[in-house]
Design an enzyme around this catalytic site. Structure first.
Site, PDB file in Angstrom:
ATOM      1  N   PRO A 176      -4.656 -12.051   7.225  1.00  0.00           N
ATOM      2  CA  PRO A 176      -5.386 -11.975   8.494  1.00  0.00           C
ATOM      3  C   PRO A 176      -5.874 -10.564   8.763  1.00  0.00           C
ATOM      4  O   PRO A 176      -5.187  -9.587   8.420  1.00  0.00           O
ATOM      5  CB  PRO A 176      -4.346 -12.427   9.526  1.00  0.00           C
ATOM      6  CG  PRO A 176      -3.031 -12.334   8.851  1.00  0.00           C
ATOM      7  CD  PRO A 176      -3.274 -12.504   7.398  1.00  0.00           C
ATOM      8  N   ASP A 205      -4.412  -6.198   1.997  1.00  0.00           N
ATOM      9  CA  ASP A 205      -5.559  -7.084   2.220  1.00  0.00           C
ATOM     10  C   ASP A 205      -5.326  -8.493   1.687  1.00  0.00           C
ATOM     11  O   ASP A 205      -5.918  -9.449   2.182  1.00  0.00           O
ATOM     12  CB  ASP A 205      -6.813  -6.497   1.568  1.00  0.00           C
ATOM     13  CG  ASP A 205      -7.268  -5.222   2.256  1.00  0.00           C
ATOM     14  OD1 ASP A 205      -7.184  -5.153   3.498  1.00  0.00           O
ATOM     15  OD2 ASP A 205      -7.701  -4.285   1.559  1.00  0.00           O
ATOM     16  N   PHE A 231      -7.799   2.460  11.717  1.00  0.00           N
ATOM     17  CA  PHE A 231      -7.699   3.559  10.757  1.00  0.00           C
ATOM     18  C   PHE A 231      -8.374   3.135   9.459  1.00  0.00           C
ATOM     19  O   PHE A 231      -8.361   1.957   9.099  1.00  0.00           O
ATOM     20  CB  PHE A 231      -6.237   3.910  10.487  1.00  0.00           C
ATOM     21  CG  PHE A 231      -5.628   4.832  11.517  1.00  0.00           C
ATOM     22  CD1 PHE A 231      -5.154   6.082  11.153  1.00  0.00           C
ATOM     23  CD2 PHE A 231      -5.542   4.448  12.847  1.00  0.00           C
ATOM     24  CE1 PHE A 231      -4.591   6.934  12.093  1.00  0.00           C
ATOM     25  CE2 PHE A 231      -4.988   5.291  13.801  1.00  0.00           C
ATOM     26  CZ  PHE A 231      -4.510   6.535  13.417  1.00  0.00           C
ATOM     27  N   LYS A 235      12.741 -15.358  -9.526  1.00  0.00           N
ATOM     28  CA  LYS A 235      12.085 -14.261 -10.234  1.00  0.00           C
ATOM     29  C   LYS A 235      11.226 -14.796 -11.383  1.00  0.00           C
ATOM     30  O   LYS A 235      11.677 -15.630 -12.177  1.00  0.00           O
ATOM     31  CB  LYS A 235      13.139 -13.295 -10.784  1.00  0.00           C
ATOM     32  CG  LYS A 235      12.542 -12.120 -11.526  1.00  0.00           C
ATOM     33  CD  LYS A 235      13.626 -11.192 -12.069  1.00  0.00           C
ATOM     34  CE  LYS A 235      13.005 -10.066 -12.897  1.00  0.00           C
ATOM     35  NZ  LYS A 235      14.036  -9.165 -13.452  1.00  0.00           N
ATOM     36  N   ILE A 294      -6.142  -8.165  11.324  1.00  0.00           N
ATOM     37  CA  ILE A 294      -5.580  -7.965  12.667  1.00  0.00           C
ATOM     38  C   ILE A 294      -6.522  -7.130  13.527  1.00  0.00           C
ATOM     39  O   ILE A 294      -6.771  -7.440  14.698  1.00  0.00           O
ATOM     40  CB  ILE A 294      -4.195  -7.302  12.578  1.00  0.00           C
ATOM     41  CG1 ILE A 294      -3.295  -8.083  11.616  1.00  0.00           C
ATOM     42  CG2 ILE A 294      -3.543  -7.233  13.964  1.00  0.00           C
ATOM     43  CD1 ILE A 294      -1.992  -7.377  11.293  1.00  0.00           C
ATOM     44  N   ASN A 321       0.843  -1.190   0.000  1.00  0.00           N
ATOM     45  CA  ASN A 321       0.000   0.000   0.000  1.00  0.00           C
ATOM     46  C   ASN A 321       0.880   1.242   0.000  1.00  0.00           C
ATOM     47  O   ASN A 321       2.033   1.203   0.423  1.00  0.00           O
ATOM     48  CB  ASN A 321      -0.907   0.016   1.232  1.00  0.00           C
ATOM     49  CG  ASN A 321      -2.048  -0.971   1.121  1.00  0.00           C
ATOM     50  OD1 ASN A 321      -2.488  -1.283   0.028  1.00  0.00           O
ATOM     51  ND2 ASN A 321      -2.518  -1.471   2.251  1.00  0.00           N
TER      52      ASN A 321
END
Length: 412
Positions: free
Chosen positions: A303, A276, A323, A286, A305, A208
């Site tokens: 998971p 996620d 958040f 690779k 959390i 993210n």
């Protein structure tokens, strides 16, 4: 908080030195005594006469002042203060601190002190981002040096980015937090910050867009109010705060394990931007690009959390804060998230590109609780963190008895 306190203020040689005049004025107005020290370079930006007039005390400038050094004046200066503040903390001063140099009065004081030190960095954006400065920042954080700022913004050199010294009001707040006994003394808080990286192969991962700046600011604010903070961080682009127990992880599963291992706690604050999903089968080598082919990736959910900790029975923290970074219909989505996860609060913000919040120096948050939504005005991330930390302190109240955090003495 500042009445009767003595601050040893070391003024470094940067254009931001002019802000120290306002800083001195604010500290004096809050009841603190200020003992000023100026580097030779600082005198190129503000005059010792101006500093002395506002501080109401002599400006110390020379290491080899015979009348003072007969009684080891530099040692005495470094130890009579309640807090040593370096503002602006230039790249040169930070390098001296990190490497243990002591070739002038300012650096010798910093080497000789056993008092807590708070720095307010200020420099050109390229200097702030230079690998040498990044290394020095990490060393100072590891040494327990407190910091406030720098902020993003326009600079005297015409560039824009991180490197502006924190405003005097922010520095005064940080000084107050450092000198406070702390309403969170005796409280243990587990928090997460930064992104997680979910490997696809040895060179690629899912992540993210989180710098970890807001989580770092919040960890620093909680520690400043006296909490024992276990700071579980993914690979953030900012260093972790001083005065916390840092647990470094990479993946969501590692973060979950670290959080559960850190419980019990009085509160849990989940500021991390956890991926996620992860790929079900990470490649050991690779993945090569084939002609006319694209790899097929299978995903599994990571998971949750926040939900897991929120729904714990025995051992659930008394306050669980999540958040929510949203791009549209922020309050509705955050309210639904709070109900779905089972947490006490959701701190929601709009991170759509037009806001500039993701990766920026400011934030505008809405606190979602069972009582509804409380939207705050846009402000610096340090200010958001301090306001959140104070609200957490008010909600938890004073620690009673000897809880999990009361067994350890508080230190910043």
């Amino acid at each position: 908080m500042l009445a009767g306190k003595r601050v040893l203020l070391i003024i470094g040689g940067g254009i931001a030195a002019y802000k120290t005049l306002d800083l001195i004025r604010r500290l004096r107005a809050a009841g603190a005594a200020v003992t000023p020290v100026m580097t030779r370079a600082a005198e190129e930006f503000v005059t010792p006469l101006s500093v002395a007039a506002l501080a109401g005390e002599e400006v110390h400038r020379d290491l080899f002042d015979l009348t003072k050094e007969a009684q080891m004046g530099h040692i005495q200066l470094s130890r009579v203060a309640d807090l040593v503040v370096v503002a602006p903390a230039t790249a040169d001063l930070m390098a001296k601190m990190a490497q243990g140099h002591a070739d002038d009065l300012a650096s010798t004081l910093l080497m000789a002190t056993d008092t807590r030190v708070l720095i307010a960095p200020a420099m050109n954006v390229r200097m702030w981002q230079h690998p040498a400065t990044v290394r020095n920042r990490d060393i100072l954080a590891g040494d327990g040096i407190l910091s406030v700022g720098p902020n993003d913004g326009d600079m005297a050199c015409g560039e824009h980015g991180p490197g502006r010294m924190a405003e005097p009001a922010e520095i005064v707040d940080a000084i107050g937090a450092a000198l406070a006994d702390g309403p969170l003394k005796g409280r243990r808080i587990v928090m997460t910050s930064g992104p997680t990286h979910e490997p696809i192969d040895p060179v690629r991962y899912i992540a993210n867009r989180s710098s970890g700046a807001q989580g770092t600011a919040l960890g620093r604010a909680l520690a400043g109010l006296g909490a024992e903070v276990v700071f579980v961080t993914g690979p953030a682009s900012v260093p972790p705060p001083a005065g916390v127990e840092v647990v470094r992880v990479e993946t969501a599963r590692q973060m979950r394990d670290a959080v559960l291992a850190a419980l019990p706690a009085d509160a849990a604050v989940f500021a991390a931007a956890v991926a996620d999903w992860r790929v079900t089968s990470e490649s050991a080598s690779k993945i090569k690009k084939g002609v006319g082919e694209s790899p097929t990736l299978q995903f599994a959910e990571n998971p949750d959390i926040l939900a897991e900790v929120s729904k714990l029975g025995q051992g659930r923290p008394g306050l669980v804060v999540g958040f929510a970074a949203e791009t549209d219909d922020v309050i509705r989505h955050a309210t639904e998230k709070r109900a779905r996860k089972g947490c006490d609060w959701i701190v929601a913000n709009d991170v759509s590109p037009a806001t500039g919040i993701m990766g920026g120096a400011e934030n505008a948050v809405t606190i979602i609780t069972e009582d509804g939504a409380d939207s705050w005005e846009r402000m610096g991330k340090d200010a958001v963190a301090m306001a959140l930390a104070r609200r957490i302190a008010e909600t938890l109240g004073p620690a009673s008895g000897r809880g999990p955090a009361a067994e350890a003495a508080w230190s910043l």
